[in-house]
Design a protein around this motif. Sequence first.
Motif, mmCIF file in Angstrom:
data_model
loop_
_atom_site.group_PDB
_atom_site.id
_atom_site.type_symbol
_atom_site.label_atom_id
_atom_site.label_comp_id
_atom_site.label_asym_id
_atom_site.label_seq_id
_atom_site.Cartn_x
_atom_site.Cartn_y
_atom_site.Cartn_z
ATOM 1 N N UNK A 1 -13.701 11.842 -7.187
ATOM 2 C CA UNK A 1 -13.753 10.554 -6.494
ATOM 3 C C UNK A 1 -14.051 9.414 -7.460
ATOM 4 N N UNK A 2 -14.936 9.661 -8.454
ATOM 5 C CA UNK A 2 -15.256 8.609 -9.420
ATOM 6 C C UNK A 2 -14.022 8.136 -10.161
ATOM 7 N N UNK A 3 -13.117 9.076 -10.501
ATOM 8 C CA UNK A 3 -11.904 8.684 -11.222
ATOM 9 C C UNK A 3 -11.014 7.821 -10.351
ATOM 10 N N UNK A 4 -10.948 8.122 -9.057
ATOM 11 C CA UNK A 4 -10.134 7.309 -8.146
ATOM 12 C C UNK A 4 -10.732 5.912 -8.014
ATOM 13 N N UNK A 5 -12.050 5.843 -7.879
ATOM 14 C CA UNK A 5 -12.706 4.527 -7.797
ATOM 15 C C UNK A 5 -12.473 3.733 -9.076
ATOM 16 N N UNK A 6 -12.533 4.409 -10.225
ATOM 17 C CA UNK A 6 -12.257 3.730 -11.493
ATOM 18 C C UNK A 6 -10.826 3.203 -11.524
ATOM 19 N N UNK A 7 -9.882 4.011 -11.030
ATOM 20 C CA UNK A 7 -8.483 3.580 -10.982
ATOM 21 C C UNK A 7 -8.314 2.366 -10.063
ATOM 22 N N UNK A 8 -9.001 2.396 -8.929
ATOM 23 C CA UNK A 8 -8.907 1.279 -7.978
ATOM 24 C C UNK A 8 -9.503 0.001 -8.562
ATOM 25 N N UNK A 9 -10.625 0.123 -9.242
ATOM 26 C CA UNK A 9 -11.235 -1.050 -9.875
ATOM 27 C C UNK A 9 -10.347 -1.598 -10.987
ATOM 28 N N UNK A 10 -9.721 -0.695 -11.735
ATOM 29 C CA UNK A 10 -8.797 -1.128 -12.789
ATOM 30 C C UNK A 10 -7.622 -1.886 -12.185
ATOM 31 N N UNK A 11 -7.060 -1.341 -11.080
ATOM 32 C CA UNK A 11 -5.932 -2.008 -10.421
ATOM 33 C C UNK A 11 -6.325 -3.380 -9.905
ATOM 34 N N UNK A 12 -7.558 -3.469 -9.375
ATOM 35 C CA UNK A 12 -8.033 -4.755 -8.852
ATOM 36 C C UNK A 12 -8.286 -5.754 -9.978
ATOM 37 N N UNK A 13 -8.977 -5.326 -11.023
ATOM 38 C CA UNK A 13 -9.336 -6.226 -12.127
ATOM 39 C C UNK A 13 -8.097 -6.764 -12.847
ATOM 40 N N UNK A 14 -7.089 -5.893 -13.000
ATOM 41 C CA UNK A 14 -5.893 -6.287 -13.763
ATOM 42 C C UNK A 14 -4.745 -6.770 -12.885
ATOM 43 N N UNK A 15 -4.970 -6.804 -11.578
ATOM 44 C CA UNK A 15 -3.942 -7.238 -10.625
ATOM 45 C C UNK A 15 -2.636 -6.469 -10.866
ATOM 46 N N UNK A 16 -2.733 -5.141 -10.789
ATOM 47 C CA UNK A 16 -1.597 -4.262 -11.047
ATOM 48 C C UNK A 16 -0.975 -3.789 -9.747
ATOM 49 N N UNK A 17 0.337 -3.755 -9.718
ATOM 50 C CA UNK A 17 1.058 -3.193 -8.579
ATOM 51 C C UNK A 17 0.908 -1.669 -8.620
ATOM 52 N N UNK A 18 0.478 -1.074 -7.502
ATOM 53 C CA UNK A 18 0.224 0.360 -7.485
ATOM 54 C C UNK A 18 0.795 0.984 -6.208
ATOM 55 N N UNK A 19 1.011 2.290 -6.296
ATOM 56 C CA UNK A 19 1.244 3.121 -5.113
ATOM 57 C C UNK A 19 -0.037 3.881 -4.821
ATOM 58 N N UNK A 20 -0.446 3.887 -3.561
ATOM 59 C CA UNK A 20 -1.633 4.641 -3.162
ATOM 60 C C UNK A 20 -1.190 5.776 -2.243
ATOM 61 N N UNK A 21 -1.449 7.002 -2.701
ATOM 62 C CA UNK A 21 -1.085 8.196 -1.938
ATOM 63 C C UNK A 21 -2.300 8.696 -1.169
ATOM 64 N N UNK A 22 -2.031 9.277 0.023
ATOM 65 C CA UNK A 22 -3.106 9.755 0.876
ATOM 66 C C UNK A 22 -3.204 11.283 0.866
ATOM 67 N N UNK A 23 -4.390 11.766 1.242
ATOM 68 C CA UNK A 23 -4.622 13.212 1.244
ATOM 69 C C UNK A 23 -4.003 13.892 2.454
ATOM 70 N N UNK A 24 -3.900 13.184 3.573
ATOM 71 C CA UNK A 24 -3.494 13.839 4.815
ATOM 72 C C UNK A 24 -2.283 13.203 5.496
#
Length: 387
Positions: free
Chosen positions: A1-24
């Motif tokens: 989970x920490x790695x996902x939160x780090x990825x989300x913060x990186x995407x937010x800080x750098x204003x990066x276009x991302x795809x977010x995949x779900x578990x279910x």
Amino acid sequence: MNSIVNDLNRASDRHLLVNVYQTNQDVVYTGYVTTVGTSGIILATYDDFGIPDGAVFLALDVIDEVEFSSEDLENMAFRIRTARDEQFVQAGGLTMTFDQRRDLRRQVLSHAWVDHLVLMVVLKNDEHFYEGVITSVASDAVGIQLINKFDFSDQPALTLNPADIEVIEFQGRELTLQGIAASRLQQLTHQDQVAVTDATQFHDTLAQLVGKDPLVALIPKHNRDLFYVGRINLLTDDAVIMSLLDMTGQFGGYTLMRLSGLHAIVIESDYLQTMRLFSLLNRARQQPLQPVLNDERLFDATVDQFQARLSQAAAFQTIVHIKLAGGDSLSGYPSHVAGGRFIFHKVEDDALDRVGAVYQIDDVDEISFGYLDAYLVERQLRIEGEL
């Protein structure tokens, strides 16, 4: 989970276009992370055409992966630029601001309650999608009045535990339109579905609708869970062309179908009532179609429309979507239309088959053309020198 939160913060800080995949769920959200909280995120989303489509709250524990780089994201970036440059019609987009130190889920629900927004929510351990208006917000309970645009008689009020809400979509194009239409939708009464299923009556039924304003739905034999909504543009002895509406009531291109491939013609239903209202609202707001589309095309009832549509697409190398009698569906462009046959150059995963494959015109049951996705695929192929 920490790695996902780090990825989300990186995407937010750098204003990066991302795809977010779900578990279910298989639903993938594309957009920009605007806020990362302790229990979830806010993602400003885009639809498949690159048009801003409101936002979504996602609980952290349903996020499986954050994708930063892929061919899909490159294609979406192209579509977002095109939608902006061509000034595609869009909803207002994300207008809320959020405090990342407070519970994001509750902020979305509270905003929606105050502003009477229509939301789409997904609950823990529940495969259904619920659309509705928030009627109350408390610490341990949220009231929601459901909206069922397919069945007006099925619109119960639910009380939910906020902790069970994993996904909340809000301020998107369709949800915004539902919010604008909400008071009028409540005035509509339930209409039992009225459908013509006798194939001997198809031609006469459609003949009464050619060029008229009423909306109908066409259900094909090959997939009875699928239906096309729109107005009847043209009728020949063995085929029909429908001017389509998309889910937001905007013009969505054209579909040519063989009458022999029809399962039913739906004349009345609650969903048709909903789409009529959406269409009227779009006209009133002067947003009936995207600026790159043409909803005024005329067709000649005296010619073979399958031959004509394939020949025209071949002449201009325009993208169409065809369905074959065997059930296969292909997107691409035709060439060498002659002698009852044609070569079809398929586009798949953004790769163009330059050699193509030979098909019989009589084996084509449907041709869809003049729709927004075809325009975007074709534009990208031309810019890249593929067409």
